[in-house]
Write a protein that holds these residues in place. Structure first.
Motif, short mmCIF file in Angstrom:
data_model
loop_
_atom_site.label_atom_id
_atom_site.label_comp_id
_atom_site.label_asym_id
_atom_site.label_seq_id
_atom_site.Cartn_x
_atom_site.Cartn_y
_atom_site.Cartn_z
N PRO A 192 -13.70 49.43 9.29
CA PRO A 192 -13.38 48.23 8.50
C PRO A 192 -11.89 47.90 8.48
CG PRO A 192 -15.07 49.47 7.39
CD PRO A 192 -14.65 50.32 8.56
N GLU A 205 -25.69 43.90 11.71
CA GLU A 205 -24.98 42.69 11.27
C GLU A 205 -25.81 41.45 11.60
OE1 GLU A 205 -22.41 43.02 9.53
OE2 GLU A 205 -21.44 44.89 10.11
N TYR A 231 -7.86 34.06 4.92
CA TYR A 231 -8.14 35.35 5.55
C TYR A 231 -6.89 35.92 6.21
CZ TYR A 231 -10.59 38.92 8.23
OH TYR A 231 -11.01 40.13 8.77
N ARG A 244 -6.03 39.71 5.32
CA ARG A 244 -6.36 40.76 6.28
C ARG A 244 -5.09 41.43 6.81
NH1 ARG A 244 -9.92 44.42 8.51
NH2 ARG A 244 -9.75 44.48 10.80
N HIS A 275 -10.60 35.18 12.25
CA HIS A 275 -11.32 36.23 11.52
C HIS A 275 -11.66 37.44 12.39
CE1 HIS A 275 -11.96 32.94 8.65
NE2 HIS A 275 -12.27 33.84 7.76
N MET A 311 -15.16 39.73 12.23
CA MET A 311 -15.81 39.21 11.02
C MET A 311 -16.20 37.74 11.18
SD MET A 311 -16.19 41.68 9.01
CE MET A 311 -16.88 40.71 7.67
N THR A 321 -19.51 35.86 6.56
CA THR A 321 -18.10 35.50 6.37
C THR A 321 -17.94 34.00 6.08
OG1 THR A 321 -17.57 37.22 7.97
CG2 THR A 321 -15.83 35.65 7.46
#
Lengths: 596, 596
Positions: free
Chosen positions: A166, A253, B318, B322, B414, B417, B423
């Motif tokens: 992650p 996912e 994001y 992130r 992203h 993700m 998301t």
């Protein structure tokens, strides 16, 4: 829609754009011959058309599922995979001593092209194994090879790549998975990995995970990462399967596309009982990873080519079938196929030109890989190695960016029907979208290009490449066909623009890396545009020779016309990109002031 | 992710890019004032942020469904729509005599922007009504107006646009739906229509369909198409609802995105009992359709802007959140927000620049529409009308092409993700994809641009526009800030390139329409790039004045920086496009030879 592996185009680009013939001359592949290649491509086409392509649509609707801790693949995947193994497709380019067929990797790369065009979510399951085999060949002990390699070469077992966590995506220095020595030469692995493609599935008896993790005393950062081999089932000395290892898929996912490919969250050692062995040296895991990753990057580029091909074929078929409107100036009468409208031709030709250009780049990349490994001549190997390094980020990023574009144009060709899932065009666009992201985002590829690849040798490899492009351009400029002359002139102008960008970047490199990094993405785009134009130009030159010999004129005229179209649209586009590459450092804008 | 309507940016572009202030001076909108506009935008923002935006994600998962012949919209839609009606949002720009508020359409267009950013699939349900109201205002009898108009103006009833049939998509000459006179002034309608947005739903008591159909004696082709008003429920003279009409949704399409918007297959008269009234003259249905369509085209362009804004905001959030990697040259320590990486800044700035540029184009288009309708000066009206005509295909096509790009970059920001549906970034990309297709594909828009819009007046409107661009560019070139000078120079070079394309097309128009049509799509792209750069340049010039006044420097510096970024990336891109526009007729390649 009936899918057909574009064998003839593949062969044409292998031979006349990518220079595949040079491999035969190395003597490293004694079996290799024109006839063998023809036979392999023919069988490959049959297999992909008849066995793999029919899996595609159903796997989008009925994707992989996780049931009671076990991943079940889409209908037909297991049976098709058996045929893939039995047909010997997995082992084409692996060494004969481990059960492989000892052919050039380029042929395996062509197979990746065909498989992805037929069914991308099935194909990705096979290419991860290729990368894992290469890492094992590179770094494994004889015992590890003995236990695992042959069954992976044949495809009886598949391989995975367990990198991402992650908090550790593009930045692997943040990897936190642990490996503790047990004392008997094995290691206890613990940690969670995400985005693991085919991390579990029901197509084979075993799955071999290559896992990045840290030893207890490992230094921080990427210098403290080791690679471990973690089988789903332990393997006994006689090769039979032993106990289930503590490595489990705990979640799949839900993705935008590629539903047939199980994307797993993998838990290692949740029950304290995950055992693996070290692959290669302690703390040198990234070396093996790059072996695996470079293979995977070219394969992802090839995925882009494959999915673009599929989208293109569907759009071409629809454009011939769908009738709307009339020719310019005609007011009444029957409607004509939309293919006859200039704007639709533009869309179809764009799709074809971009697909062929990216295919040619990836094939040339594959030939460079093979030559770097097999040429008897040291200098040739070195040059090929440099070219391979240069083309890898371009294959990966340019092909997949263009695949997004091509599959989106494919939706557009279908008009309103393109937005309806039943039509199938939207699936290709959704499937394609991941390829620009995984195996290192395309931004990372661009940074690799302007960093390691451009600056690593002070621009030598890039300059060699541009010199080749220029000399090809001059050959075409001097040809006795106007279209070739035109292509040559466009190519030369684009090469000049690329040279200007290159010199600017090399100059900036000594002063300000932020300026270089700001120009990375447009530079990769420009480079790809030029490289694609270069390989298509080589193809066009060869096509002109065949035309003179009087063979199948329409086919070869189309090859030249597509290269011409590419030159007028993408080589010209390359010229202006220098202004974006050389615009310099971007100011840092306060994000709060950017959205108001 | 918290969505926030970008009120300040909207206001900035309205005032300083699109010249909204000119409308107050016309005297046609007595209520209009700076304070009123500020109050409306403020309330609009609250409504969109608090009531509409929360609908977005759930409607993707739980889309509209057809149950027992009735369409049920996504959770919360019905209640939110009630608030939309009660808040008076539907009636902003409609005439006061029919219950409207008599404000400029530009404000309604800004509302379309905000609504689409909040929830595109909800918003599209409101904009179809706008188009229908405009067609009714344009062509209806007093009785039709009396029966239908007020409730549509307030939004108590919604409107639809029933054009497309399976064989009549872009080519409406193939419309086959029928209308037979009953003898009492009404018509019996029969036929099937597809892709009917909000063709049925549960948000209002009635739905008013505007349907293209042919009278029994109608000539072939588009000269034989009439428009009919077909209510879902008949309306009694006292305004109460009468019997259910024989107009039913028989299927909902499964689409790539926009799941909250019911896309209906509509059956008219399957039970022989569908009654409608003629709207406007017999066989002149296309006139009304173009009234409706032009409104819808700008609204679709605005959809592109809205969905791009939403994708942009999500990516920006994001990128700040992130953490991966470190600054160039830094080897260890805490990871930094990815927003700090130059390549991510490039992505975010691209999204912002393209969103603002398309927003500015659409707003300018809206101001031109209002001016064409409300200026007291005939010449001003004429000029505005010409500009509106020119900008409409660009608003529609360029904004939506760029929305595809922006929402795709949003996925890319992203990383892995972005490909996971949870998301939310992927939804924006899927939702956006339709906008380049419906209300006339972007190819059709390009053909409209090089055909009716460019050739219709011998290039006069285009030349006027370019002259304005050039004079603005020269103003900037003469400014005392280097960044403005730079933007001015880039704009001038792009305007020169657009001039070259324009002259080539006008010249080719007399000789070979196929050559013109082949250049249509790149011409529209080039035109949009130049127009976007022009409006952003106007904004940058205004921002520089505010900076000199010392107000909120960072905000205005960012406005200039984004215009600068746009100039270096999209105005430069425009320069090379001339080579694609002027490449001439495409050879017709045998499709059989194109896929081999």
């Amino acid at each position: 829609m009936t899918f057909q592996t574009p064998i003839r185009d593949m062969r044409f680009l292998l031979d006349h754009a990518a220079g595949f013939g040079v491999l035969e001359k190395t003597g490293a592949y004694p079996e290799l011959s024109e006839d063998l290649v023809a036979a392999i491509l023919e069988e490959m086409g049959k297999f992909c058309d008849q066995v793999i392509a029919p899996l595609n649509e159903v796997s989008d609707r009925e994707g992989a599922v996780l049931e009671n801790g076990v991943v079940r693949t889409s209908p037909g995947y297991k049976e098709a995979y058996q045929q893939y193994v039995e047909g010997g497709w997995s082992s084409l380019a692996f060494p004969e001593e481990f059960g492989g067929q000892g052919l050039p990797s380029t042929l395996a790369v062509a197979l990746v092209d065909a498989l992805n065009a037929a069914c991308m979510s099935f194909a990705i399951g096979t290419t991860l194994t290729t990368g894992a085999v290469k890492a094992i060949l590179h770094a494994a002990t004889d015992e590890q090879k003995k236990l695992y390699l042959e069954k992976m070469v044949t495809g009886e077992w598949t391989g995975t790549m367990n990198l991402t966590e992650p908090s550790a995506g593009s930045d692997l220095s943040a990897v936190r998975a642990k490996a503790e020595p047990v004392g008997d030469g094995t290691y206890k692995i613990s940690g969670q990995k995400i985005f693991i493609t085919y991390g579990d599935h029901d197509m084979t008896d075993n799955v071999i995970h290559l896992v990045l993790a840290r030893l207890p005393d490992a230094p921080e950062g990427t210098a403290g990462i080791s690679m471990f081999l973690v089988p789903k089932f332990h393997v006994n000395e006689d090769g039979s399967l032993g106990a289930r290892n503590d490595a489990h898929c705990i979640k799949l996912e839900e993705k935008m596309g590629l539903h047939g490919s199980p994307t797993c969250v993998m838990a290692f050692g949740d029950n304290g009982d995950c055992i693996g062995t070290l692959l290669g040296e302690e703390n040198k895991g990234l070396r093996n990873m790059f072996v695996m990753m470079n293979s995977a990057r070219l394969d992802v580029g090839m995925q882009g080519v494959g999915i673009a091909e599929r989208g293109y074929q569907r759009a071409l078929a629809y454009a011939q079938d769908r009738k709307q409107g009339r020719a310019p100036g005609v007011k009444s009468g029957e409607m004509i196929a939309i293919y006859e409208h200039p704007d639709v031709q533009r869309m179809v030709y764009s799709m074809k030109a971009l697909t062929d250009a990216s295919r040619a780049i990836c094939y040339a990349n594959a030939v460079a890989y093979d030559l770097a490994h097999s040429s008897p001549d040291e200098e040739t190997r070195q040059k090929a190695k440099a070219l391979e390094g240069l083309l890898t980020p371009i294959s990966k990023a340019w092909s997949t960016d263009r695949a997004n574009e091509v599959t989106s144009i494919g939706v557009q060709v279908h008009g309103g029907m393109g937005y309806i899932e039943e039509t199938g065009a939207a699936q290709h666009m959704r499937d394609a979208r991941i390829a620009a992201i995984y195996e290192g985002t395309n931004g990372i590829q661009a940074i690799d290009l302007v960093g390691r690849k451009l600056q690593g040798d002070g621009g030598a490899a890039v300059k060699d490449f541009i010199a080749e492009v220029r000399s090809e351009a001059k050959l075409l400029e001097a040809a006795n066909r106007d279209d070739l002359t035109h292509i040559g002139a466009r190519l030369l102008a684009a090469a000049d623009a690329l040279t200007a960008s290159t010199e600017w970047l090399l100059d900036a490199a000594g002063k300000d890396q932020a300026a270089v990094l700001a120009g990375a993405t447009p530079y990769l785009k420009q480079f790809g545009n030029v490289a694609g134009g270069y390989y298509l130009a080589r193809g066009a030159k060869a096509a002109a020779l065949y035309i003179n010999e009087g063979e199948d004129r329409d086919y070869y005229e189309a090859k030249i016309a597509i290269a011409h179209f590419y030159a007028d649209n993408y080589l010209t586009e390359a010229v202006s990109v220098t202004d974006s590459v050389t615009a310099g450092v971007l100011p840092r804008l306060d994000p709060e002031k950017l959205s108001a």
